[in-house]
Design a protein around this motif. Structure first.
Motif, PDB file in Angstrom:
ATOM      1  N   ARG A  12       2.251 -24.364 -20.440  1.00  0.00           N
ATOM      2  CA  ARG A  12       2.735 -26.000 -20.261  1.00  0.00           C
ATOM      3  C   ARG A  12       2.759 -27.199 -21.307  1.00  0.00           C
ATOM      4  O   ARG A  12       3.532 -26.384 -22.600  1.00  0.00           O
ATOM      5  N   GLY A  33      -3.199 -35.721 -17.098  1.00  0.00           N
ATOM      6  CA  GLY A  33      -2.136 -35.127 -18.169  1.00  0.00           C
ATOM      7  C   GLY A  33      -2.468 -34.774 -19.706  1.00  0.00           C
ATOM      8  O   GLY A  33      -2.006 -34.103 -19.972  1.00  0.00           O
ATOM      9  N   SER A  34      -4.171 -34.367 -19.558  1.00  0.00           N
ATOM     10  CA  SER A  34      -4.362 -34.146 -20.810  1.00  0.00           C
ATOM     11  C   SER A  34      -4.797 -32.512 -20.332  1.00  0.00           C
ATOM     12  O   SER A  34      -4.130 -31.597 -22.162  1.00  0.00           O
ATOM     13  N   GLY A  35      -4.452 -31.801 -19.553  1.00  0.00           N
ATOM     14  CA  GLY A  35      -4.160 -30.236 -19.658  1.00  0.00           C
ATOM     15  C   GLY A  35      -4.520 -29.596 -18.753  1.00  0.00           C
ATOM     16  O   GLY A  35      -5.187 -27.894 -18.940  1.00  0.00           O
ATOM     17  N   LYS A  36      -5.730 -30.089 -18.068  1.00  0.00           N
ATOM     18  CA  LYS A  36      -7.054 -29.662 -17.364  1.00  0.00           C
ATOM     19  C   LYS A  36      -5.705 -28.626 -16.418  1.00  0.00           C
ATOM     20  O   LYS A  36      -6.685 -27.105 -16.209  1.00  0.00           O
ATOM     21  N   THR A  37      -5.233 -28.712 -15.034  1.00  0.00           N
ATOM     22  CA  THR A  37      -4.179 -28.233 -13.923  1.00  0.00           C
ATOM     23  C   THR A  37      -3.996 -26.571 -15.855  1.00  0.00           C
ATOM     24  O   THR A  37      -3.841 -25.748 -14.740  1.00  0.00           O
ATOM     25  N   SER A  38      -3.430 -27.327 -15.907  1.00  0.00           N
ATOM     26  CA  SER A  38      -2.950 -26.057 -17.314  1.00  0.00           C
ATOM     27  C   SER A  38      -3.366 -25.101 -17.399  1.00  0.00           C
ATOM     28  O   SER A  38      -3.100 -23.734 -17.349  1.00  0.00           O
ATOM     29  N   HIS A  59       8.981 -23.610 -15.325  1.00  0.00           N
ATOM     30  CA  HIS A  59       7.741 -24.724 -15.044  1.00  0.00           C
ATOM     31  C   HIS A  59       6.579 -24.725 -15.300  1.00  0.00           C
ATOM     32  O   HIS A  59       5.224 -25.502 -16.240  1.00  0.00           O
ATOM     33  N   ILE A  61       6.674 -22.375 -18.570  1.00  0.00           N
ATOM     34  CA  ILE A  61       6.450 -22.301 -20.045  1.00  0.00           C
ATOM     35  C   ILE A  61       6.676 -22.907 -20.702  1.00  0.00           C
ATOM     36  O   ILE A  61       7.784 -24.311 -20.484  1.00  0.00           O
ATOM     37  N   SER A  63       8.301 -26.453 -22.685  1.00  0.00           N
ATOM     38  CA  SER A  63       9.528 -26.839 -23.009  1.00  0.00           C
ATOM     39  C   SER A  63       9.862 -26.319 -24.135  1.00  0.00           C
ATOM     40  O   SER A  63       8.927 -26.448 -24.843  1.00  0.00           O
TER      41      SER A  63
END
Ligand SMILES: Nc1ncnc2c1ncn2[C@@H]1O[C@H](COP(=O)(O)OP(=O)(O)O)[C@@H](O)[C@H]1O
Ligand SMILES: [Mg+2]
Length: 360
Positions: A12, A33-38, A59, A61, A63
């Protein structure tokens, strides 16, 4: 097994992230949207070679990139071993552990993962298949022979359904097929019942503390009439099944029934109470896993404070602290997780901003 050293590539919005997590509590804070869940997605990729949110790898990988990688040094019975999982847009999947290629079920056995996020509500609100998956996670980790039995069962079920669908089965043939079907069904059901019997006291101990005012009861429906033998049920249902074209009774219909004060928990409980019940189920699974295997689980807890008041957030953290599990907890606002962790507990704090992670 715990993760000692983690490297994430093109998952992501995480282009290249390196993280030295604590073997106990890791707290990752950052804005929306910072990337925590990622980060949690990347650990899930490492443990199960897939996302916990989407079945489509594209989704996961980043973009414009051909693939994504999660790589770690893991603690395997006191030894550091490399573990890596790569998924590519062209469908390629590579899983390597200690210098060898391994398959998916071996990987799943290595890193026992528990996810608690907004989808976990599905454990109460979703279809029975989600609750069967929950039970089967436990049985899989409790009994190594289960996976073989489960696969054989799936194979027989598929063949039985296809014969029913095309009407290519008569009474005699059904009897032959059903001998196998019933045998696997009984083994599978016995494993599930045995697992839930062991899970029950762990769940009770946790839910009593998290939700003392509500009586939460777990019940198990094995997938056919409680008072009848499966072969008799199948025989009676045969004509109807031929019309419907699929098998109606059996462990493929099993369900975990969760009641709150005697009513459906899904209908009666508030959102926050539901979060406590599903979390208690997941915490209980981890506690039983620890007891049976003397190994830690890895908990991925996305936005722990959401839906919870500060008292329940603290209680939740208390359970995590008392366990021996490795936890990755995300939150937007660090203050919402102001739990007084003991100085004995190894707590690592990270902040993340536009996909860049740093230790605080
Ligand atoms: N496949 C992708 N490629 C690039 N960026 C992505 C991809 N999927 C999601 N993102 C973006 O990654 C960012 C971080 O998402 P996420 O980890 O869910 O944030 P949060 O910190 O809120 O949990 C979001 O801006 C999201 O739009
Ligand atoms: Mg998120």
């Amino acid at each position: 097994m715990s993760i000692l050293d983690l490297r994430i590539q093109t998952v992501r919005n995480l282009s290249a992230v390196a993280m030295q997590p604590s073997t106990r509590i890791n707290i990752i804070c950052g804005e929306n949207g910072s990337g925590k869940t990622s980060v949690l997605e990347a650990i899930h990729l490492l443990g199960l070679a897939r996302s916990f949110r989407t079945s489509q790898v594209r989704h996961l990988i980043q973009s414009g990139q051909p693939g994504c990688v999660a790589h770690a040094q893991v603690d395997s019975a006191g030894h550091r071993q490399p573990l890596g999982v790569e998924r590519r847009l062209d469908g390629d999947l590579n899983i390597r552990f200690a210098g060898e290629n391994i398959d998916l079920s071996t990987l799943a056995g290595l890193l026992p993962l528990q996810v608690i996020n907004s989808d976990t509500f599905q454990l109460l609100e979703g279809s029975p298949s989600i609750r069967r998956q929950f039970v089967d996670w436990g049985v899989f980790h409790a009994d190594r022979r289960f996976i073989q039995c489960w696969r054989s069962f799936k194979r027989v079920l598929k063949q039985r359904n296809s014969l029913l669908k095309y009407g290519k089965i008569d009474h005699r043939m059904r009897q032959v097929w059903d001998r196998e079907f019933v045998s696997y069904s009984e083994q599978l059901t016995a494993s599930r019942i045995d697992y839930l019997r062991q899970l029950q006291p762990h769940f009770e101990a946790i839910i009593k503390r998290l939700l003392p005012d509500v009586e939460i009861a777990l019940g198990f429906y094995r997938g056919w009439d409680r008072k009848a033998d499966l072969d008799v049920v199948l025989e009676k249902a045969f004509q109807r099944e031929l019309q419907q074209g699929f098998t109606n009774a059996g462990p493929q219909r099993a369900d975990l029934r969760i009641k709150a004060n005697g009513h459906s928990a899904s209908e009666r409980l508030s959102r926050g109470q539901k979060k406590l019940v599903v979390s208690a189920l997941k915490l209980a699974q981890g506690a039983l896993f620890n007891q049976m295997s003397s190994r830690p689980c890895i908990y991925l807890i996305d936005d722990l404070p959401s839906e919870l008041d500060s008292h329940h957030s603290r209680l939740f953290c208390e359970f995590l602290e008392e366990s021996s599990n490795q936890c990755f907890i995300t939150c937007v606002d660090a203050d919402a997780l102001a739990y007084p962790w003991s100085t004995q507990t190894d707590v690592a704090r990270f902040s993340i901003e536009s996909g860049a992670l740093s230790r605080v």
